[in-house]
Design a protein around this motif. Structure first.
Motif, PDB file in Angstrom:
ATOM      1  N   PRO A   1      34.269  37.138  41.722  1.00  0.00           N
ATOM      2  CA  PRO A   1      33.873  36.080  40.815  1.00  0.00           C
ATOM      3  C   PRO A   1      32.666  36.403  40.725  1.00  0.00           C
ATOM      4  N   ALA A   2      32.231  35.950  39.342  1.00  0.00           N
ATOM      5  CA  ALA A   2      30.812  36.365  38.642  1.00  0.00           C
ATOM      6  C   ALA A   2      29.531  35.815  39.922  1.00  0.00           C
ATOM      7  N   GLY A   3      28.566  36.980  40.030  1.00  0.00           N
ATOM      8  CA  GLY A   3      27.595  36.938  40.782  1.00  0.00           C
ATOM      9  C   GLY A   3      27.814  37.510  41.994  1.00  0.00           C
ATOM     10  N   VAL A   4      29.127  38.056  42.242  1.00  0.00           N
ATOM     11  CA  VAL A   4      29.601  38.775  43.569  1.00  0.00           C
ATOM     12  C   VAL A   4      29.421  40.124  43.517  1.00  0.00           C
ATOM     13  N   ASP A   5      28.925  40.964  44.524  1.00  0.00           N
ATOM     14  CA  ASP A   5      28.754  42.312  44.363  1.00  0.00           C
ATOM     15  C   ASP A   5      30.373  42.831  43.914  1.00  0.00           C
ATOM     16  N   SER A   6      30.096  43.817  42.919  1.00  0.00           N
ATOM     17  CA  SER A   6      31.542  44.449  42.450  1.00  0.00           C
ATOM     18  C   SER A   6      32.260  45.289  43.426  1.00  0.00           C
TER      19      SER A   6
ATOM     20  N   ILE B   1      43.314  34.596  47.205  1.00  0.00           N
ATOM     21  CA  ILE B   1      42.522  35.980  47.191  1.00  0.00           C
ATOM     22  C   ILE B   1      40.852  35.571  46.954  1.00  0.00           C
ATOM     23  N   SER B   2      40.123  36.233  47.290  1.00  0.00           N
ATOM     24  CA  SER B   2      38.652  36.374  47.029  1.00  0.00           C
ATOM     25  C   SER B   2      38.025  35.035  47.363  1.00  0.00           C
ATOM     26  N   PRO B   3      38.423  34.348  48.559  1.00  0.00           N
ATOM     27  CA  PRO B   3      37.856  33.268  48.818  1.00  0.00           C
ATOM     28  C   PRO B   3      36.380  33.315  49.216  1.00  0.00           C
ATOM     29  N   ARG B   4      35.503  32.356  49.002  1.00  0.00           N
ATOM     30  CA  ARG B   4      34.013  32.760  49.286  1.00  0.00           C
ATOM     31  C   ARG B   4      33.803  32.864  50.922  1.00  0.00           C
ATOM     32  N   ASP B   5      34.379  32.911  51.815  1.00  0.00           N
ATOM     33  CA  ASP B   5      34.048  33.096  53.041  1.00  0.00           C
ATOM     34  C   ASP B   5      34.343  34.311  53.414  1.00  0.00           C
ATOM     35  N   HIS B   6      35.375  35.047  52.898  1.00  0.00           N
ATOM     36  CA  HIS B   6      36.125  36.574  52.736  1.00  0.00           C
ATOM     37  C   HIS B   6      36.537  36.924  51.485  1.00  0.00           C
ATOM     38  N   TYR B   7      35.420  37.418  50.749  1.00  0.00           N
ATOM     39  CA  TYR B   7      35.573  37.930  49.329  1.00  0.00           C
ATOM     40  C   TYR B   7      36.904  39.076  49.507  1.00  0.00           C
ATOM     41  N   HIS B   8      36.792  39.780  50.706  1.00  0.00           N
ATOM     42  CA  HIS B   8      37.669  41.001  50.662  1.00  0.00           C
ATOM     43  C   HIS B   8      39.178  40.640  51.092  1.00  0.00           C
ATOM     44  N   HIS B   9      39.396  39.233  50.840  1.00  0.00           N
ATOM     45  CA  HIS B   9      40.782  38.941  51.279  1.00  0.00           C
ATOM     46  C   HIS B   9      41.574  38.996  50.049  1.00  0.00           C
ATOM     47  N   PHE B  10      43.028  39.422  50.274  1.00  0.00           N
ATOM     48  CA  PHE B  10      43.729  39.643  49.237  1.00  0.00           C
ATOM     49  C   PHE B  10      45.105  38.988  49.330  1.00  0.00           C
TER      50      PHE B  10
END
Length: 420
Positions: free
Chosen positions: A141-146, A168-177
């Motif tokens: 999401p916008a504002g999160v490290d690419s 995918i990409s939940p706020r608590d774990h952006y690395h979950h897919f």
């Protein structure tokens, strides 16, 4: 009158020509063995059969003295296999009789299909989507490290009624897919790389190509390549692990009276470099991971393992299968049962299950984790396999149903060729 006779003669000549092309190739029996079977995939090895490239096959089952034609599909490969569905109920100890003929090729409709879009491989049964596999890079999401961008995962995975089971990409774990399987602690030479927590910028996993897509009347799916990229090697980017995903779904009704389908995910791993690598034991790693929909929490979802453990006790335990079920607002319940194959490393396989109070609400995460308790050393020149099956369904299932389906996966019916 003469024209009628000529037409009849022509039809008779054509029928005789077609019949002449049909030759019995195999006579065989399928034995249920010790378990009851209901609509289960079966295959027979076609290695050694002589068949002209201009001919096809016809498969028949002998039922009460009559031959009934059955849909089938040939999987080409180093050893060619003929697949079909052993339809209906076959009780334990029962055997069924089949014949395989060579015949003129015919056009068959494909029930399971794949569609390629710019971003995804879409797997369908009829007109309904089953799942999307992500080919293109998805940015956070916008504002999160690419650094959290990724490809090579399954999302969405749909229940038969259309409920989306993955997240995918939940706020608590952006690395979950959704459904994915990177390795967390990987010892490569004199350093350790984390392919799971991609925000650490140590490594990532990328889709790198399509080996094949398959449409068919019995099964359909795809085989894709994924590269595990190490950012800490001698070069800015080095491929550390080669991976293939074989994903397929079957045209069958796995549970009578329940809307459900089967998805198989088999992953093949090999070392890309010249030295062994080690998957270091850790509570998260590889196998098959599932981040569930955000609609599920500790109030409306359940976990049950083959050993009878619920969510509060399942973490770190071992199981043959794990059922995860939850309620969707105004849409009833849906779920996934994950099955681990007996050939998998550390079978019965250890698992990671989030605690009941995760993130304060009980968000749901599950993973079969073959390195939960022990390191795994991989050597160059070897190919390693992990094999999983998923029952995706609406409603609820019981333990007996999960056991029956696991038996189909682990110990399929036996094919015995008649020598007469």
């Amino acid at each position: 009158m003469k024209r009628s006779l000529v037409f009849v003669a022509a039809c008779l000549s054509l029928a005789l020509a077609v019949t002449a092309q049909k030759t019995q190739l195999l006579h065989f029996y399928v034995e249920a063995g010790a378990y009851q079977r209901i609509n289960t995939p079966v295959c027979i090895n076609l290695e050694g059969l002589n068949k002209s490239d201009t001919l096809s096959y016809q498969l028949f089952e002998k039922i009460k003295g009559q031959l009934k034609e059955k849909p089938f599909q040939v999987e080409t490969g180093y050893v060619p296999l003929l697949w079909w569905i052993l339809d209906g109920t076959t009780n334990a100890g029962q055997k069924r009789e089949f014949f395989l003929y060579s015949a003129a090729p015919v056009t068959k409709s494909n029930t399971i299909t794949t569609e390629l879009t710019a971003d995804n491989i879409v797997l369908k049964i009829g007109n309904s989507e089953i799942l999307n596999y992500r080919k293109s890079v998805l940015y956070p999401p916008a504002g999160v490290d690419s650094a959290y961008k990724r490809s090579g995962f399954i999302h969405p995975l749909y229940s038969p009624s259309g409920n989306i089971l993955t997240r995918i990409s939940p706020r608590d774990h952006y690395h979950h897919f959704g459904i994915w399987n990177p390795w967390t602690k990987v010892r490569i030479g004199n350093h350790e790389t984390d392919f799971w927590n991609i925000g650490s910028k140590q490594g990532t996993v990328r889709f790198s190509g399509i080996n094949s897509v398959i449409d068919g009347p019995v099964y359909g799916g795809f085989i894709v390549k994924q590269d595990h990229i190490d950012f800490q090697g001698n070069k800015p980017e080095e491929i550390a692990i080669n991976e293939l995903w074989d994903v397929r779904t079957w045209n069958m009704e796995p549970v009578t009276g329940l809307k459900a389908y089967i998805v198989d995910l088999t992953t093949f791993l090999s070392v890309a470099g010249t030295e062994p690598i080690v998957f270091v034991a850790y509570r998260y790693a590889g196998g098959i991971g599932f981040r569930a929909t955000g609609e599920w929490n500790n109030k409306n979802s359940t976990v049950l393992t083959s050993e009878g453990l619920a969510r509060k006790d399942a973490d770190g335990s071992r199981a043959r299968w794990v059922d995860i079920n939850g309620e969707f607002r105004d849409k009833g319940n849906s779920g996934i049962t994950f099955f681990s194959h007996p050939s998998n490393r550390e079978y019965p396989e250890p698992m990671r299950v989030w605690p009941e109070n995760q993130n304060g609400v009980g968000d749901v995460y599950f993973e079969f984790c073959p390195t939960r308790h022990k390191d795994w050393e991989l050597h160059p020149g070897n190919l390693y396999r992990l094999k999983y099956r998923m029952l995706v369904y609406d409603g609820k299932i019981d333990k007996a149903t999960a056991e029956r389906l696991w038996n189909d996966f682990a110990y399929p019916p036996v094919v015995n060729i008649s020598k007469k």
